[in-house]
Design a protein around this motif. Structure first.
Motif, short mmCIF file in Angstrom:
data_model
loop_
_atom_site.label_atom_id
_atom_site.label_comp_id
_atom_site.label_asym_id
_atom_site.label_seq_id
_atom_site.Cartn_x
_atom_site.Cartn_y
_atom_site.Cartn_z
N LEU A 136 28.16 9.73 -25.69
CA LEU A 136 29.44 9.08 -25.38
C LEU A 136 30.00 8.58 -26.71
O LEU A 136 29.45 7.67 -27.33
N ASP A 176 21.31 4.65 -25.75
CA ASP A 176 21.99 4.18 -24.55
C ASP A 176 23.36 3.60 -24.94
O ASP A 176 23.48 2.91 -25.93
N GLY A 177 24.38 3.87 -24.14
CA GLY A 177 25.71 3.31 -24.42
C GLY A 177 26.55 4.24 -25.30
O GLY A 177 26.24 5.41 -25.45
N CYS A 191 27.19 0.64 -27.55
CA CYS A 191 28.29 -0.22 -27.11
C CYS A 191 28.56 -0.06 -25.62
O CYS A 191 28.34 1.01 -25.05
N ILE A 192 29.04 -1.13 -25.03
CA ILE A 192 29.36 -1.11 -23.60
C ILE A 192 30.87 -0.95 -23.45
O ILE A 192 31.65 -1.68 -24.07
N LEU A 193 31.28 0.01 -22.65
CA LEU A 193 32.70 0.30 -22.46
C LEU A 193 33.15 -0.14 -21.07
O LEU A 193 32.33 -0.21 -20.15
N VAL A 195 34.47 0.25 -17.46
CA VAL A 195 34.43 1.37 -16.50
C VAL A 195 35.75 1.41 -15.73
O VAL A 195 36.25 0.37 -15.32
N GLY A 206 29.60 10.65 -13.24
CA GLY A 206 28.95 9.33 -13.09
C GLY A 206 29.51 8.28 -14.03
O GLY A 206 30.64 8.39 -14.53
N LEU A 207 28.68 7.29 -14.32
CA LEU A 207 29.13 6.12 -15.09
C LEU A 207 29.55 6.44 -16.51
O LEU A 207 30.46 5.83 -17.05
N ARG A 208 28.85 7.41 -17.15
CA ARG A 208 29.19 7.75 -18.53
C ARG A 208 30.66 8.20 -18.61
O ARG A 208 31.42 7.75 -19.46
N HIS A 209 31.03 9.08 -17.66
CA HIS A 209 32.39 9.61 -17.66
C HIS A 209 33.40 8.56 -17.20
O HIS A 209 34.51 8.49 -17.73
N ALA A 211 33.11 5.39 -17.74
CA ALA A 211 33.27 4.47 -18.88
C ALA A 211 34.19 5.10 -19.93
O ALA A 211 35.03 4.42 -20.53
N SER A 227 27.42 15.65 -21.14
CA SER A 227 26.66 15.30 -19.95
C SER A 227 25.18 15.63 -20.13
O SER A 227 24.83 16.73 -20.57
N GLU A 228 24.35 14.66 -19.76
CA GLU A 228 22.91 14.86 -19.85
C GLU A 228 22.45 15.82 -18.74
O GLU A 228 21.50 16.58 -18.90
N1 LIG Z 1 29.96 1.14 -19.22
C1 LIG Z 1 29.23 1.91 -20.03
N2 LIG Z 1 29.37 1.77 -21.35
C2 LIG Z 1 28.65 2.54 -22.19
N3 LIG Z 1 27.79 3.48 -21.81
C3 LIG Z 1 27.61 3.67 -20.50
C4 LIG Z 1 28.33 2.91 -19.54
N4 LIG Z 1 27.96 3.34 -18.32
C5 LIG Z 1 27.06 4.31 -18.51
N5 LIG Z 1 26.84 4.53 -19.80
C6 LIG Z 1 25.92 5.51 -20.43
O1 LIG Z 1 25.88 6.66 -19.61
C7 LIG Z 1 24.52 6.97 -19.32
C8 LIG Z 1 24.41 7.82 -18.10
O2 LIG Z 1 25.06 7.27 -16.99
P1 LIG Z 1 25.24 8.16 -15.66
O3 LIG Z 1 24.08 9.09 -15.50
O4 LIG Z 1 25.60 7.25 -14.53
O5 LIG Z 1 26.57 8.97 -16.05
P2 LIG Z 1 27.01 10.47 -15.81
O6 LIG Z 1 28.50 10.48 -16.00
O7 LIG Z 1 26.45 11.00 -14.52
O8 LIG Z 1 26.36 11.18 -17.06
P3 LIG Z 1 25.48 12.49 -17.15
O9 LIG Z 1 26.34 13.62 -16.69
O10 LIG Z 1 25.10 12.53 -18.59
O11 LIG Z 1 24.29 12.24 -16.23
C9 LIG Z 1 23.87 5.61 -19.29
O12 LIG Z 1 22.48 5.74 -19.49
C10 LIG Z 1 24.52 4.93 -20.48
O13 LIG Z 1 23.94 5.36 -21.70
#
Ligand SMILES: Nc1ncnc2c1ncn2[C@@H]1O[C@H](COP(=O)(O)OP(=O)(O)OP(=O)(O)O)[C@@H](O)[C@H]1O
Length: 263
Positions: A136, A176-177, A191-193, A195, A206-209, A211, A227-228
């Motif tokens: 991210l 992370d972050g 860093c925390i962004l 959402v 999910g949350l990464r996107h 955020a 994306s992981e």
């Molecule tokens: N508000 C936030 N600020 C910064 N980083 C965040 C935040 N929320 C989530 N992340 C990062 O995103 C990672 C993965 O979150 P999540 O699996 O819910 O997202 P995702 O969009 O499904 O991503 P992926 O496709 O990589 O699985 C968290 O471990 C964290 O590192």
């Protein structure tokens, strides 16, 4: 009523156009968020008040009138976040800090991203995409991102693809972050962004996107995600997400959006 139309002057037309533009900007800002429902609700409430007034329904009109009377304050409270976002975008779009800074009047040293740095960010994302390493990355434009950087660990190093890959490497303590890149440097990691509260985002993201989208709505920065789960690279700006882009496309977007840009 008819006289009012006959005396419609140039400034009245300008007035109407400006109100239309303002309403359109408000619509763009709250489109896809829960705020749009509140906005529609308030608009219907206002129409109802106009109707009961026109029908001379005294009691109902005075009750609704009481609410309309405090309407502006209620609007500010309900739309606090959207108003903040609107002013922030306005401020950073017509940028205040940098365009009018005295330094720019007397110096000519624009600090833009060099092609090499853009390439190294894009190549790192390509590598992380292949190895399905989640990432991210926020790249600053005009908005000062220091408050977001302060939520993580300060790195303050030159932009380097290898460093980005090491930060997001699964066992790294910084993975992370989000990473924030500003002034041509990797400013901070972990860093925390904010959402996003948009409701029209595909459930697969999910949350990464969320955020990344939230950050691009709260500031004028552009964000890259890897994306992981799928290894897909996405490019996010102004609340819009381009999913599944290639490394070459990422280079093109970055070069277009940041080359020669004063960061
Ligand atoms: N508000 C936030 N600020 C910064 N980083 C965040 C935040 N929320 C989530 N992340 C990062 O995103 C990672 C993965 O979150 P999540 O699996 O819910 O997202 P995702 O969009 O499904 O991503 P992926 O496709 O990589 O699985 C968290 O471990 C964290 O590192």
């Amino acid at each position: 009523m008819i006289t009012a139309f006959i005396t419609l002057g140039l400034f009245d037309i300008l007035d109407i156009l400006l109100v239309a533009l303002l309403l359109y900007q408000v619509y763009l800002l709250i489109r896809g968020t829960v705020a749009i429902n509140i906005f529609v609700g308030l608009f219907l409430f206002y129409l109802m008040w106009l109707l009961v007034r026109a029908l001379n329904m005294e009691l109902l009109s005075s009750i609704l009138g009481q609410f309309i009377g405090v309407g502006v304050i209620a609007l500010i409270i309900v739309f606090q976040q959207e108003i903040r976002k609107f002013l922030l975008i306005l401020g950073s779009r017509y940028n205040v800090n940098q365009k009018f800074s005295l330094q720019n009047w007397f110096t000519n040293d624009e600090v833009g991203f060099e092609e090499q740095e853009i390439n190294s960010i894009a190549t790192a994302c390509e590598h992380m995409s292949k190895s399905k390493t989640g990432a991210l990355i926020v790249i600053a434009k005009n908005t000062d991102l220091q408050t977001y950087a302060d939520t993580g660990k300060i790195v303050n190093s030159r932009v380097s693809g290898t460093l980005l890959e090491s930060i997001f490497f699964k066992n790294s303590p910084l993975h992370d972050g989000a990473v924030i890149i500003a002034n041509n440097r990797i400013l901070a990691a972990r860093c925390i962004l904010p959402v996003t509260d948009s409701t029209n985002i595909p459930g697969s993201l999910g949350l990464r996107h969320r955020a990344a989208i939230g950050m691009s709505q709260a500031t004028d920065s552009h964000v890259i995600t890897v994306s992981e789960e799928t290894g897909n690279i996405s490019y996010i700006m102004g609340g819009n997400i381009k999913v599944r882009i290639t490394g070459v496309e990422l280079k093109k977007f970055l070069a277009g959006d940041y080359s020669g840009f004063i960061v």
